[in-house]
Design an enzyme around this catalytic site. Structure first.
Site, mmCIF file in Angstrom:
data_model
loop_
_atom_site.group_PDB
_atom_site.id
_atom_site.type_symbol
_atom_site.label_atom_id
_atom_site.label_comp_id
_atom_site.label_asym_id
_atom_site.label_seq_id
_atom_site.Cartn_x
_atom_site.Cartn_y
_atom_site.Cartn_z
ATOM 1 N N ARG A 18 0.835 -1.200 0.000
ATOM 2 C CA ARG A 18 0.000 0.000 0.000
ATOM 3 C C ARG A 18 0.880 1.264 0.000
ATOM 4 O O ARG A 18 1.039 1.925 -1.016
ATOM 5 C CB ARG A 18 -0.938 -0.007 1.228
ATOM 6 C CG ARG A 18 -2.134 0.944 1.106
ATOM 7 C CD ARG A 18 -1.869 2.390 1.464
ATOM 8 N NE ARG A 18 -1.384 2.547 2.843
ATOM 9 C CZ ARG A 18 -0.920 3.682 3.319
ATOM 10 N NH1 ARG A 18 -0.884 4.764 2.550
ATOM 11 N NH2 ARG A 18 -0.461 3.756 4.560
ATOM 12 N N HIS A 209 4.323 4.038 12.999
ATOM 13 C CA HIS A 209 4.615 4.106 11.561
ATOM 14 C C HIS A 209 5.549 5.307 11.399
ATOM 15 O O HIS A 209 5.092 6.448 11.344
ATOM 16 C CB HIS A 209 3.274 4.288 10.816
ATOM 17 C CG HIS A 209 3.354 4.531 9.347
ATOM 18 N ND1 HIS A 209 2.675 3.748 8.435
ATOM 19 C CD2 HIS A 209 3.984 5.470 8.610
ATOM 20 C CE1 HIS A 209 2.892 4.204 7.205
ATOM 21 N NE2 HIS A 209 3.680 5.256 7.289
ATOM 22 N N CYS A 242 6.935 10.483 1.382
ATOM 23 C CA CYS A 242 6.131 11.691 1.360
ATOM 24 C C CYS A 242 6.310 12.444 0.054
ATOM 25 O O CYS A 242 7.428 12.780 -0.326
ATOM 26 C CB CYS A 242 6.581 12.569 2.526
ATOM 27 S SG CYS A 242 5.901 14.209 2.485
#
Lengths: 305, 305
Positions: A18, A209, A242
């Protein structure tokens, strides 16, 4: 207070499929994703975030969510399979595929929540209540992004994190993942936050995370281990990350985390040499840089240091 | 025992000019090295390993050792300048250049000592005694490589580390740097070793040199901070590293370490944005990959997380 002794067993939830894949522009064929699944499970990975049930317009790479979720659930019934869902429709699609646990994202930062999913935190919480009401058998993990810092507003007040957790639990969340989405947390910050969070929610299942954007991923995991955290989300090869900082490192690498845990005598159930074979599959099939360290180095598996 | 409070002040000894540059094949002009010195000092770096006084046949890149050492000593008299020396001739050359403190390398691993400098540890110790006898005004730092693991023999018995330190101190070493030359140490190992080492040598000035080969550089620095260590050797951009594993990460990046220290409220005397300008000089002038994380990412200096 930090424990003098670290946990003896830690679970790595691999989120390659994912978070690792979602920002890769070039389509990864479903067969390749399934090959990666096979390699991860062959290495002993017992928990994965399989995909996100999200509009293919939003994340084209995860358009095969239903297929990938069903593949894992049918072939590997003993593997814990989570899927990220952004809303009721995603939750329903996940449940229809047979998923029994979803991660539902709300940002600890109101401006980021609006930018990311175009809703206020209150709207996200109301939607969460709707999902848990409509799908009472679905376990909902609150995946809280930007807990340790936000690219829009910087520092997130600890009270916001506690309040959002409380409100989400009232509305059906039964566990939480605290996410350092932009990889800016430092080990002292992690310990300070966990000390308060643990005191406030002593029974709530908790995972972390921590992105590796500034190189502190493993330092933060070590700091969290000292606070008793036993579940971490990481991605093979350090994939993901990111979109705000192209070229920067992404998730903390699963194999780097597994190596540190192994070297510290903490059991993970994962065979690290075999996990590196899964990384090799990714490296061979998917032409993106893998920022993880171990896979680029000699691992010295022959030695117990 | 780990301290509940970390040190308030930490010294980063930047070793870019020696360990960072020594394995770069293409000649770096002395003028470029001096430009890097200027940029490092402008950022507030107060301690450097400037070069190695070694045969130019062994390390061609450091053939300008005398020039670089004199450049820093003359231009920046308040900067601590160390140079690595492999033997008496190197120590004499360093002293002739005006250097007042040298690092003298002995490996914690006998087979590595032989492979690296073609001597037994006993021969290295005898040479050390000769140097300190001939140059009594020269401060000698024992730089002990492979303390946390060796590529030839794996685990290094802690007793070997303690014994070698004791013998080196008898022969004139007045401080020690414990080096994880191949980047395999883990945070628990670092703490376990430091606990014994500190008890055995409570007064001996101590620094750590932790490579980031397996991604544990900052985790190990954090672990060492918890044990009270206040001096770390790191390199701009994460340059340097171990020739055994090409492509692997090298030294822990100075800017990544400085960022973690800053974020934890530990003073270093270094201005991090200016330090990134020094990294930019290196990036512009020296065409090698920089594995450090911060310089590739958005640093978020505008925020206090």
């Amino acid at each position: 207070m930090r424990a003098e002794v670290l946990p003896k067993i830690v679970r790595i939830r691999d989120i390659t499929l994912r978070d690792g894949f979602q920002n890769i522009k070039e389509w990864i064929p479903s067969e390749t994703k399934e090959e990666v699944v096979d390699a991860l499970v062959a290495a002993g990975v017992a928990s994965v975030e399989a995909t996100s049930f999200v509009s293919p317009r939003a994340i084209p790479q995860l358009a095969d969510a239903d297929r990938i979720a069903r593949y894992i659930l049918e072939k590997y019934p003993r593997v814990e399979v989570l899927a990220l869902v952004p809303n009721m429709r995603g939750a329903q699609n996940a449940a229809n595929a047979g998923i029994s646990a979803v991660s539902y994202n709300i940002s600890a930062s109101e401006p980021h929540n609006k930018a990311n999913i175009n809703r206020t935190q209150a709207e996200s919480l109301a939607d969460l209540a709707g999902i848990s009401g409509a799908l009472p058998d679905l376990a909902i993990n609150l995946s809280m992004s930007m807990v340790f810092g936000c690219p829009f507003i910087g520092k997130i007040p600890l009270d916001s994190v506690l309040q959002l957790t409380k409100e989400a639990c009232k509305r059906g969340a039964s566990s939480v993942t605290l996410c350092d989405t932009i990889g800016v947390a430092n080990p002292l910050q992690v310990q300070a936050l966990l000390e308060v969070f643990r005191a406030e929610f002593p029974e709530l299942p908790l995972s972390l995370h921590m992105h590796d954007t500034h190189g502190m991923g493993l330092a933060n995991i070590f700091a969290a281990l000292q606070m008793g955290v036993t579940t971490f989300e990481t991605a093979a090869g350090g994939l993901g990350g990111c979109p705000f900082a192209p070229g920067a490192a992404g998730n903390t690498s699963s194999e780097d985390a597994l190596n540190m845990l192994n070297r510290m005598g903490i059991a993970t159930g994962v065979d690290l040499p075999k996990f590196l074979e899964a990384v090799a599959v990714i490296k061979q099939k998917i032409p993106v840089p893998l920022p993880g360290r171990l896979a680029a180095a000699r691992p010295y598996f022959e030695f117990d240091f």
